[in-house]
Design a protein around this motif. Structure first.
Motif, PDB file in Angstrom:
ATOM      1  N   LEU A 185       0.828  -1.199   0.000  1.00 52.91           N
ATOM      2  CA  LEU A 185       0.000   0.000   0.000  1.00 52.91           C
ATOM      3  C   LEU A 185       0.866   1.254   0.000  1.00 52.91           C
ATOM      4  CD1 LEU A 185      -2.584  -1.243   2.619  1.00 52.91           C
ATOM      5  CD2 LEU A 185      -3.064  -0.813   0.205  1.00 52.91           C
ATOM      6  N   ARG A 186       0.462   2.234  -0.795  1.00 51.17           N
ATOM      7  CA  ARG A 186       1.172   3.496  -0.882  1.00 51.17           C
ATOM      8  C   ARG A 186       0.591   4.488   0.137  1.00 51.17           C
ATOM      9  NH1 ARG A 186       3.126   4.110  -6.268  1.00 51.17           N
ATOM     10  NH2 ARG A 186       3.773   6.226  -5.708  1.00 51.17           N
ATOM     11  N   PRO A 187       1.375   5.483   0.608  1.00 51.56           N
ATOM     12  CA  PRO A 187       0.898   6.404   1.650  1.00 51.56           C
ATOM     13  C   PRO A 187      -0.419   7.098   1.316  1.00 51.56           C
ATOM     14  CG  PRO A 187       3.263   6.621   1.401  1.00 51.56           C
ATOM     15  CD  PRO A 187       2.815   5.700   0.300  1.00 51.56           C
ATOM     16  N   ASN A 188      -0.577   7.574   0.081  1.00 54.83           N
ATOM     17  CA  ASN A 188      -1.803   8.302  -0.257  1.00 54.83           C
ATOM     18  C   ASN A 188      -3.028   7.397  -0.249  1.00 54.83           C
ATOM     19  OD1 ASN A 188      -0.432  10.668  -0.460  1.00 54.83           O
ATOM     20  ND2 ASN A 188      -0.707  10.936  -2.653  1.00 54.83           N
ATOM     21  N   GLU A 189      -2.874   6.163  -0.716  1.00 56.92           N
ATOM     22  CA  GLU A 189      -4.052   5.297  -0.736  1.00 56.92           C
ATOM     23  C   GLU A 189      -4.367   4.770   0.664  1.00 56.92           C
ATOM     24  OE1 GLU A 189      -3.539   2.149  -3.561  1.00 56.92           O
ATOM     25  OE2 GLU A 189      -1.502   1.716  -2.961  1.00 56.92           O
ATOM     26  N   ILE A 190      -3.370   4.682   1.529  1.00 57.54           N
ATOM     27  CA  ILE A 190      -3.650   4.378   2.934  1.00 57.54           C
ATOM     28  C   ILE A 190      -4.493   5.497   3.541  1.00 57.54           C
ATOM     29  CG2 ILE A 190      -2.606   4.228   5.233  1.00 57.54           C
ATOM     30  CD1 ILE A 190      -0.264   2.753   3.928  1.00 57.54           C
ATOM     31  N   ARG A 191      -4.088   6.731   3.293  1.00 55.35           N
ATOM     32  CA  ARG A 191      -4.769   7.858   3.917  1.00 55.35           C
ATOM     33  C   ARG A 191      -6.216   7.993   3.447  1.00 55.35           C
ATOM     34  NH1 ARG A 191      -3.038  14.244   3.776  1.00 55.35           N
ATOM     35  NH2 ARG A 191      -4.630  14.953   5.240  1.00 55.35           N
ATOM     36  N   HIS A 192      -6.481   7.581   2.222  1.00 53.15           N
ATOM     37  CA  HIS A 192      -7.842   7.699   1.692  1.00 53.15           C
ATOM     38  C   HIS A 192      -8.863   7.016   2.600  1.00 53.15           C
ATOM     39  CE1 HIS A 192     -11.113   7.967  -1.136  1.00 53.15           C
ATOM     40  NE2 HIS A 192     -11.255   6.661  -1.116  1.00 53.15           N
TER      41      HIS A 192
END
Length: 295
Positions: free
Chosen positions: A279-286
């Motif tokens: 998982l990439r940071p931006n998609e985690i934050r979503h």
């Protein structure tokens, strides 16, 4: 001086009225809602967000001095006769809406879901039929659960009783999964079926209304094994990892895909199959911002 007579004392009543005042808390446009008065004991519906905006932020609700957050238009009750002032500040949070259009309809995905409550999100895993030795689906699901649990800071737990699961996952050969679903031949590597949803709250981002949905019932995941023999390549293993993490992401609330505008297919929630399962940071934050503010 000695006197005689009667002293009559009347009860002195003061109005038990609470004045509710609103503050924009750094808003950049729009109008702060007008004050309200609440006669106590009693209840009142708080003001909506209206046209209040703050550049680069999303309005979640109204926050009191104790840190309690009330959704817009929430009903607030005070059960004892009190008087005074209740000051409510607009509660703004940073937000990343990291989704794309629906590949079939071409419409924007303006929905994201979540499982409410404070307990774990339970997953039941089942392998269908006879599968290849390398298709260790239970292990793939454990990997996916751990990845999302770490990302969201929410316990995601495997359970042995299917009826106790929020999410039921099935892995196996395509024919077995098609037979279970009762539909015609499929062409996908994985599929998520969403549970029942109820609107929790609308949020406004860049003047676009987005829907936060609360899940109930059960979601389902289907993952097709990539190989029909017992010799699995690293490609087979990696794409199965990716598909499993990807589909679990959908059933946890991701109702679209990572934006194609980025022209970067290394995201787990990319709209087509790939072998990237971290998982990439931006998609985690979503999703994390949803669970942080609504769970």
């Amino acid at each position: 001086t000695a006197v005689a007579g009667t002293l009559t004392l009347d009860a002195h009543w003061i109005p038990s009225v609470v004045t509710i005042t609103y503050r924009g808390n750094g808003h950049t446009s729009g109008t702060v809602p007008a004050n309200q008065t609440l006669t106590t004991p009693g209840s009142i519906t708080l003001r909506p967000q209206g046209n209040l905006r703050r550049t680069g932020r999303v309005f979640i609700g109204w926050r009191d001095s104790a840190g309690n957050i009330f959704p817009p238009e929430a009903s607030v009750s005070i059960n004892v006769p009190v008087a005074g002032t209740l000051t409510l500040d607009a509660h703004w949070v940073d937000w990343i809406w990291h989704q794309d259009i629906n590949a079939t309809t071409g419409t924007n995905i303006n929905r994201v879901g979540f499982w409410s409550g404070t307990g774990s999100i339970n997953v039941h895993t089942h392998t269908l039929g006879t599968v290849s030795d390398g298709f260790v689906f239970h292990f793939r699901m454990l990997e996916a659960q751990q990845a999302w649990s770490n990302a969201l800071d929410v316990p995601i737990t495997g359970v042995t009783q299917a009826e106790n699961a929020h999410i039921r996952s099935f892995g196996g050969q395509r024919a077995d999964i098609d037979d279970l679903r009762g539909e015609g031949p499929s062409t996908w590597a994985g599929l998520a079926v969403y549970p029942t949803t109820a609107l929790e709250q609308n949020i406004i981002l860049d003047d676009t209304t987005r829907n936060v949905l609360r899940f109930s019932g059960q979601a389902r995941i289907f993952v097709i094994e990539r190989s029909t023999d017992t010799t699995w390549t690293q490609y087979d293993i990696d794409i199965t990892r990716k598909v499993t993490v990807h589909e679990l992401g959908h059933t946890l609330g991701w109702m679209g895909h990572t934006s194609r505008i980025l022209a970067d297919d290394t995201y787990v929630m990319w709209w087509q199959a790939n072998t990237h399962f971290n998982l990439r940071p931006n998609e985690i934050r979503h999703l994390k911002q949803i669970y942080d503010h609504f769970r």
